[in-house]
Design a protein around this motif. Structure first.
Motif, PDB file in Angstrom:
ATOM      1  N   ALA B  79       0.818  -1.218   0.000  1.00  0.00           N
ATOM      2  CA  ALA B  79       0.000   0.000   0.000  1.00  0.00           C
ATOM      3  C   ALA B  79       0.850   1.265   0.000  1.00  0.00           C
ATOM      4  CB  ALA B  79      -0.940   0.000   1.213  1.00  0.00           C
ATOM      5  N   MET B  80       2.152   1.122   0.203  1.00  0.00           N
ATOM      6  CA  MET B  80       3.033   2.288   0.253  1.00  0.00           C
ATOM      7  C   MET B  80       3.477   2.646  -1.158  1.00  0.00           C
ATOM      8  SD  MET B  80       3.136   2.963   3.428  1.00  0.00           S
ATOM      9  CE  MET B  80       1.970   2.036   4.443  1.00  0.00           C
ATOM     10  N   ARG B  81       3.858   3.892  -1.337  1.00  0.00           N
ATOM     11  CA  ARG B  81       4.170   4.347  -2.680  1.00  0.00           C
ATOM     12  C   ARG B  81       5.569   3.950  -3.140  1.00  0.00           C
ATOM     13  NH1 ARG B  81       2.890  10.311  -3.326  1.00  0.00           N
ATOM     14  NH2 ARG B  81       0.899   9.750  -2.386  1.00  0.00           N
ATOM     15  N   ILE B 121       1.109  -4.864  10.709  1.00  0.00           N
ATOM     16  CA  ILE B 121       0.590  -3.768   9.879  1.00  0.00           C
ATOM     17  C   ILE B 121       1.142  -2.436  10.392  1.00  0.00           C
ATOM     18  CG2 ILE B 121      -1.502  -2.489   9.259  1.00  0.00           C
ATOM     19  CD1 ILE B 121      -3.015  -5.185   9.382  1.00  0.00           C
ATOM     20  N   VAL B 122       1.034  -2.235  11.707  1.00  0.00           N
ATOM     21  CA  VAL B 122       1.484  -0.965  12.286  1.00  0.00           C
ATOM     22  C   VAL B 122       3.001  -0.803  12.121  1.00  0.00           C
ATOM     23  CG1 VAL B 122       1.710   0.340  14.439  1.00  0.00           C
ATOM     24  CG2 VAL B 122      -0.449  -0.782  13.888  1.00  0.00           C
ATOM     25  N   ILE B 125       3.705   1.072   9.013  1.00  0.00           N
ATOM     26  CA  ILE B 125       3.424   2.504   9.150  1.00  0.00           C
ATOM     27  C   ILE B 125       4.524   3.155   9.983  1.00  0.00           C
ATOM     28  CG2 ILE B 125       1.768   4.160  10.096  1.00  0.00           C
ATOM     29  CD1 ILE B 125      -0.409   1.972   9.435  1.00  0.00           C
ATOM     30  N   ALA B 126       4.946   2.468  11.052  1.00  0.00           N
ATOM     31  CA  ALA B 126       6.020   2.993  11.892  1.00  0.00           C
ATOM     32  C   ALA B 126       7.331   3.080  11.109  1.00  0.00           C
ATOM     33  CB  ALA B 126       6.198   2.119  13.133  1.00  0.00           C
ATOM     34  N   VAL B 128       7.690   3.650   7.857  1.00  0.00           N
ATOM     35  CA  VAL B 128       7.639   4.824   6.982  1.00  0.00           C
ATOM     36  C   VAL B 128       7.755   6.095   7.820  1.00  0.00           C
ATOM     37  CG1 VAL B 128       6.306   6.036   5.231  1.00  0.00           C
ATOM     38  CG2 VAL B 128       6.224   3.550   5.347  1.00  0.00           C
ATOM     39  N   CYS B 129       7.078   6.128   8.957  1.00  0.00           N
ATOM     40  CA  CYS B 129       7.111   7.295   9.848  1.00  0.00           C
ATOM     41  C   CYS B 129       8.541   7.578  10.308  1.00  0.00           C
ATOM     42  CB  CYS B 129       6.198   7.043  11.042  1.00  0.00           C
ATOM     43  SG  CYS B 129       6.246   8.323  12.300  1.00  0.00           S
ATOM     44  N   ASP B 132      10.930   8.504   7.501  1.00  0.00           N
ATOM     45  CA  ASP B 132      10.670   9.888   7.077  1.00  0.00           C
ATOM     46  C   ASP B 132      11.333  10.884   8.027  1.00  0.00           C
ATOM     47  OD1 ASP B 132       9.136   9.610   4.823  1.00  0.00           O
ATOM     48  OD2 ASP B 132       7.537  10.900   5.558  1.00  0.00           O
ATOM     49  N   ILE B 133      11.185  10.653   9.317  1.00  0.00           N
ATOM     50  CA  ILE B 133      11.768  11.565  10.308  1.00  0.00           C
ATOM     51  C   ILE B 133      13.283  11.548  10.201  1.00  0.00           C
ATOM     52  CG2 ILE B 133      12.109  11.912  12.784  1.00  0.00           C
ATOM     53  CD1 ILE B 133       9.223  10.894  13.183  1.00  0.00           C
ATOM     54  N   LYS B 135      15.301  10.662   7.792  1.00  0.00           N
ATOM     55  CA  LYS B 135      16.040  10.989   6.570  1.00  0.00           C
ATOM     56  C   LYS B 135      16.503  12.435   6.595  1.00  0.00           C
ATOM     57  CE  LYS B 135      12.227  11.739   3.365  1.00  0.00           C
ATOM     58  NZ  LYS B 135      11.276  10.952   2.599  1.00  0.00           N
TER      59      LYS B 135
END
Lengths: 330, 330, 330
Positions: B79-81, B121-122, B125-126, B128-129, B132-133, B135
């Protein structure tokens, strides 16, 4: 009043022409921003709900603390350079919650009132600080400034005899919860629990208060009202599935953070869609787990989680937003 | 199997032509990424080692949890890009560890299995979160998403009677360790401890499992295998020098985080050199101290450190990388 | 000595021509940077104060630890690429504090001395790491590298029998402080408490030491000396207003973090003005609350707050600096 309810234009003009009325309007928006709404009427309804709830629980200091905190924070916000955020009530909502939380857990002595004033001032500085840090990743401060400031004062109350606990949990080492008898699914109970959960955002359980909060939300955003209700409902079912304490579930203690997560993920920072709905459902379920986790985490230091489970879960789900949502959503 | 081992090109073509095989390949890479390797054969060997170790300890649920977690996380990653990260297995490894950790510490009830699925699942999300922080400072998420997600569920288990602890440490206030009799330097023991430490990355002690892990590493990177072994050895000596519990040292409990620090600092995020070797040695020794520190820190809340000592120490040493390493390394 | 006091130019030339003297100069600056001063004479006075205080408390190891830590950290700093920061002593001050703190709380065994060396090395890596992270928001690392490194080693001492506590607080669950009899406002007492508070930055209470620290500050910056004194005074009154333990107030335990907050907010990162003064007063008062809060927070894990209350409060007030201070201040 008429100007406000019947004639938004008239009220906007009044705000523009009178500094004092502009300040009242901004203070009301500050209260409404606790649930992400930028609307003075929502704020007025929220304040009414808070007075209903606080008097209902026999702790009027909570309501007056709320008013005081919002006013002090809004005044402090005048010292900040960003006037647009000030006008939207974004410097007020954390002070509002500081003012609700401190009299809930501390005896309302003069020293405690001084701490509400100090805490409200610091909540504004914390808001700017956290917002500054988080804009690196395009995420909002949420209620983290409130939680941080209030935790500091509540923790400090153990070290200072000038501050007396009236409702802080006794510090204990975590123990596996023993299954409690009791059902939460008896007819109207779920309905009551749901509204208790919504009113627990302001730290009290109140059916009438909860209903007024939902009306306040609906005044500005119907989606926000719907997500608040669905978030509370899903949180109650999740907590029941995991076999949490029925008493806590009924009091709304597993729902208030989930309510905020649902509004934030479902309607404030995303436009409703099936993909957003799925994401929000996972976020709400995870918020319930984080609520249980933080109850354990904080039990040795004797402070409540406040809305930190919402803050943590929502940050976790909001930072990756752009990697999860379709491209045109950015 | 032949396609994979004997003919990498054939396997790559198979992956490109068949979505189902591509998914299996990505899942295997997810498992290999626990130790930073992007190689399906390494992943396959790791899964074999996990089954050997889990059955050896009489807890097969750990192995099945691992498989389930990796699959669910890899599915969620769809589901991630960012498809490149997905293909490299970077959305799978945290789910793999969630699936290993939960059945290690919780009774494998249906609710616990539901938590493995939710946690996996989480964890995506964690991932990617946190990625993101981080990088912002060009640092990787490492296993922080696994640690965060698993800590939440383990802490929550104290609040929910639907989740039962089967191996969580009892919450206690820290006490100075009393010197335990026992030697760890008796012939082959250090050898066994070393491989125990490597297999403890997946939360069990197993000599055979540890050896297969090292072989899996060597298939993709000989340096990774060497640093894993040297990291384990140095950690055992450091812990012995500091007089840690001999039992814990032998079980590999002071080595698993150090193994990951050694691979990360020594071979994954740097190219081996004398300067890098020195830096890695300091990093590994400090990881052992952080392991002891976090054992103390977490003892009142009754949860294990998982790989957090590795995450903390490696972040600490990786952020300043460009200020420490020669210019051409950037 | 004459070169330094009577003839700064001569000393600067000496430093430029002799690597060994440059290293001594840098080491002295490292000690002075504990209170934000870039001046070797300040550093020399600080070292004298430390020896006076440490011998006065009968713990000379604290003074030698300080010297060792500063030297090791300054040596380690040579490996970093940023030579300007090195020359200003910015890699030395955290090692200086590590060297003061470890012998204060641990028995000075060979293993403990090894930990001082390791901790000083790691403090430099932590300095670069935290400075790198925080420059995103234009904020300094302050003493966070010292706190982080020392906390890790002190926490680890519970897990390793090679490290023995000589003064760590016993881990206990927080309890509301019982009002203690005793006054702090008897004539010269406040005066003594003030200097105790200043010397507590280096973890001991000493009137003479405190006075020498203030002289050292005044040598480089009169404002810094004034803010140190006013910060200590305000902290003592705030703690007394909140009814903290009189013994702790007198020993300076509520003042040392406030002293650093006052210097940082009032003179180091802002130019003195009425607006800055107001901001600093709020910051100092809040630091006292954070000191009480962190005492509670850390009590179950048996470690001291060190200067973390200063670090937290100052970060909180420094990040929003540009949003609060007039435009020309940027």
């Amino acid at each position: 009043m008429n100007a406000k309810t019947g004639n938004q234009f008239g009220w906007a003009q009044l705000c523009a022409s009178n500094v004092f009325i502009e300040f009242i309007d901004t203070t009301l928006r500050g209260c409404a921003q606790v649930m992400f709404q930028n609307n003075p009427l929502t704020g007025l309804l929220f304040f009414i709900a808070i007075f209903v709830g606080a008097y209902g629980e026999g702790s009027p200091a909570v309501a007056y603390g709320c008013v005081l905190g919002t006013i002090v924070a809004t005044l402090t916000g005048l010292a900040m350079r960003d006037r647009k955020s000030w006008r939207a009530g974004l410097y007020g909502y954390n002070g509002c919650l500081v003012g609700a939380a401190l009299p809930t857990f501390l005896v309302a002595t003069p020293v405690a009132w001084a701490c509400i004033v100090l805490g409200s001032i610091v909540s504004v500085i914390a808001t700017v600080c956290i917002a500054d840090i988080l804009k690196t990743w395009k995420v909002a401060a949420l209620t983290a400034p409130f939680v941080f400031t209030t935790w500091m004062i509540l923790l400090a109350s153990y070290a200072f005899t000038g501050l007396h606990s009236s409702g802080l949990p006794t510090p204990t080492l975590p123990q596996q919860l023993i299954s409690e008898p009791g059902t939460i699914f008896g007819g109207g109970n779920v309905f009551v629990s749901m509204f208790n959960g919504i009113s627990q955002v302001f730290l009290f359980s109140s059916l009438v208060g909860g209903i007024i909060f939902v009306i306040g939300l609906a005044v500005e955003s119907l989606w926000a009202a719907i997500f608040a209700l669905l978030g509370a409902l899903l949180a109650i079912f999740t907590a029941a599935f995991l076999d949490a304490s029925p008493h806590s579930i009924h009091a709304g203690l597993y729902a208030f953070s989930a309510v905020l997560t649902a509004i934030a993920l479902g309607s404030t920072f995303n436009q409703p869609s099936w993909r957003v709905l799925t994401y929000t459902i996972v976020g709400v379920i995870f918020t319930v787990l984080v609520q249980g986790a933080m109850n354990t985490l904080l039990s040795p230091i004797g402070i409540p989680t406040l809305t930190m489970p919402f803050v943590l879960a929502s940050w976790l789900f909001l930072v990756p937003n752009k990697d999860v949502m379709p491209a045109h959503r950015q």
